[in-house]
Design an enzyme around this catalytic site. Structure first.
Site, PDB file in Angstrom:
ATOM      1  N   TYR A  50      51.689  43.317  46.791  1.00  0.00           N
ATOM      2  CA  TYR A  50      50.936  42.682  47.637  1.00  0.00           C
ATOM      3  C   TYR A  50      50.883  41.125  47.346  1.00  0.00           C
ATOM      4  CZ  TYR A  50      46.669  42.379  44.692  1.00  0.00           C
ATOM      5  OH  TYR A  50      45.861  42.020  43.644  1.00  0.00           O
ATOM      6  N   LYS A 168      52.711  41.329  41.082  1.00  0.00           N
ATOM      7  CA  LYS A 168      51.386  41.774  41.770  1.00  0.00           C
ATOM      8  C   LYS A 168      51.372  43.062  42.219  1.00  0.00           C
ATOM      9  CE  LYS A 168      48.271  38.924  44.739  1.00  0.00           C
ATOM     10  NZ  LYS A 168      46.977  39.139  43.885  1.00  0.00           N
ATOM     11  N   GLU A 200      42.991  37.331  31.260  1.00  0.00           N
ATOM     12  CA  GLU A 200      42.690  36.805  32.486  1.00  0.00           C
ATOM     13  C   GLU A 200      41.565  37.776  32.837  1.00  0.00           C
ATOM     14  OE1 GLU A 200      45.634  37.325  35.618  1.00  0.00           O
ATOM     15  OE2 GLU A 200      46.529  39.101  34.720  1.00  0.00           O
ATOM     16  N   LEU A 224      48.890  37.588  35.475  1.00  0.00           N
ATOM     17  CA  LEU A 224      49.670  37.124  36.814  1.00  0.00           C
ATOM     18  C   LEU A 224      49.826  35.815  36.747  1.00  0.00           C
ATOM     19  CD1 LEU A 224      50.502  38.633  39.541  1.00  0.00           C
ATOM     20  CD2 LEU A 224      48.426  37.422  40.319  1.00  0.00           C
TER      21      LEU A 224
HETATM   22  C1  LIG Z   1      44.656  39.878  37.986  1.00  0.00           C
HETATM   23  C2  LIG Z   1      44.723  38.462  38.589  1.00  0.00           C
HETATM   24  N1  LIG Z   1      45.168  37.087  38.162  1.00  0.00           N
HETATM   25  C3  LIG Z   1      45.058  36.121  38.818  1.00  0.00           C
HETATM   26  C4  LIG Z   1      44.935  36.029  40.170  1.00  0.00           C
HETATM   27  C5  LIG Z   1      45.006  34.833  40.735  1.00  0.00           C
HETATM   28  O1  LIG Z   1      46.014  34.390  41.405  1.00  0.00           O
HETATM   29  P1  LIG Z   1      46.210  33.487  42.824  1.00  0.00           P
HETATM   30  O2  LIG Z   1      45.567  32.200  42.425  1.00  0.00           O
HETATM   31  O3  LIG Z   1      47.500  33.435  43.174  1.00  0.00           O
HETATM   32  O4  LIG Z   1      45.203  34.226  43.775  1.00  0.00           O
HETATM   33  C6  LIG Z   1      44.596  37.115  40.764  1.00  0.00           C
HETATM   34  C7  LIG Z   1      44.561  37.195  42.335  1.00  0.00           C
HETATM   35  O5  LIG Z   1      44.497  38.074  43.098  1.00  0.00           O
HETATM   36  C8  LIG Z   1      44.821  38.489  40.145  1.00  0.00           C
HETATM   37  O6  LIG Z   1      44.610  39.628  40.720  1.00  0.00           O
END
Ligand SMILES: Cc1ncc(COP(=O)(O)O)c(C=O)c1O
Length: 310
Positions: A50, A168, A200, A224
């Site tokens: 997603y 993701k 994270e 991620l």
């Molecule tokens: C586990 C995780 N880490 C980091 C992020 C941040 O990613 P982004 O800045 O692309 O939204 C998300 C965003 O959904 C996430 O689910």
């Protein structure tokens, strides 16, 4: 033949003024009428990926970076990339969803999910040619400005996820459990710890400021590759704030001068307490707020670079 039983998507977001529209496998329909067969592999196995885009005044933020992360995830999972992964198609779908859901003014999010499609339940891939399921919808988004002004609390939680956190996927159960643990302690995020190191958050990257230097986990299979993280690090460079992409230990959290989350729905969110202990002064830190201001300016500038759709 797949079962005729279906699953409906609901969102917790407050409803928009008009009915929210969904896109499902080439069709536009009211979200309440969007259903998928129960044998969808997303439902059965969490077999899908997603993306979530931030949208300001009908304009998607960082379309291409999110699209390339989506294409990367599909490639890693060997799911055939559907048309929506092409920018022109995504733009058309987003424009219609936003327009017909009354979300071309103000802030919104676009959610896109792609699964390996519908097939009788067996772990191995379905026969070649099984069409992926493609679902997209939009939601009103209210930036968490009040929380940002005060700063937010986080807890720590063990990172029990698999070793491909760089994809993701819709398999978010460890993230769900961690975020619930945070919510039950009045915190907005769980900072996940693997082998003693901060990886994270459940839905955002975690960034620390230690001795004037920005510290965050490097891009590898354990986090991620956040789009917000990338932009914030770019802004830090333009502001001549030193950046070290190196993980810091759980034990370093107490020594941080500042800490913040970086994510599409958090943008830059100061974390002022972790496990009920203050971080730095216990208020949003100056480096965090400079980065937030830079981020917000970039978000607004990129989303007003072209006229909003009629
Ligand atoms: C586990 C995780 N880490 C980091 C992020 C941040 O990613 P982004 O800045 O692309 O939204 C998300 C965003 O959904 C996430 O689910």
């Amino acid at each position: 033949m797949p079962s005729a039983a279906t699953i409906t998507f609901h969102s917790n977001s407050p409803p928009a003024a008009s009915a929210v529209l969904a896109y499902l496998n080439g069709q536009y329909l009211p979200r309440s009428a969007a259903t998928i067969p129960v044998e969808d592999r997303g439902f059965i196995f969490g077999d899908g990926v997603y993306e979530v885009w931030r949208v300001v005044n009908g304009r998607l933020f960082e379309t291409d970076r999110h699209l390339s992360r989506l294409a990367f995830g599909l490639g890693e999972l060997r799911i055939a990339a559907p048309d929506i992964v092409r920018r022109q198609v995504l733009d058309e779908v987003a424009e219609r969803l936003l327009a017909e859901s009354g979300l071309t003014v103000g802030e919104a999010t676009l959610y896109v999910e792609i699964t390996r499609g519908v097939a009788p339940r067996t772990h191995q891939f379905p026969p070649a040619g099984t069409a992926p399921t493609v679902f997209a919808t939009v939601n009103r988004f209210v930036p968490p400005n009040d929380v940002r002004a005060r700063g937010a609390s986080a807890i720590t939680a063990p990172d029990v996820r698999w070793l491909r956190c760089d994809i993701k996927t819709i398999q978010l159960l460890p993230n769900v459990m961690a975020k619930q643990a945070a919510a039950e302690r009045g915190a907005i995020e769980a900072i996940m710890i693997r082998d003693g190191m901060v990886t994270e958050g459940s839905h955002a990257n975690v960034v620390g400021v230690l001795n004037g230097e920005i510290r965050t986990h490097p891009l590898d299979n354990l986090i991620l590759p956040g789009i917000t993280r990338a932009i914030v690090l770019e802004i830090a460079q333009t502001l001549s704030i030193p950046v070290r992409e190196e993980a810091f230990a759980e034990g370093d959290i107490a020594r941080l001068d500042e800490c913040f989350l970086a994510g599409t729905t958090s943008d830059v969110m100061p974390i002022v307490r972790v496990n009920d202990r203050p971080i730095g002064s216990g208020t949003p830190g100056p480096i965090t707020m400079r980065l937030f201001n830079g981020f917000r300016a970039h978000l607004d500038a990129s989303c007003s670079a072209v006229p909003a759709p009629a």
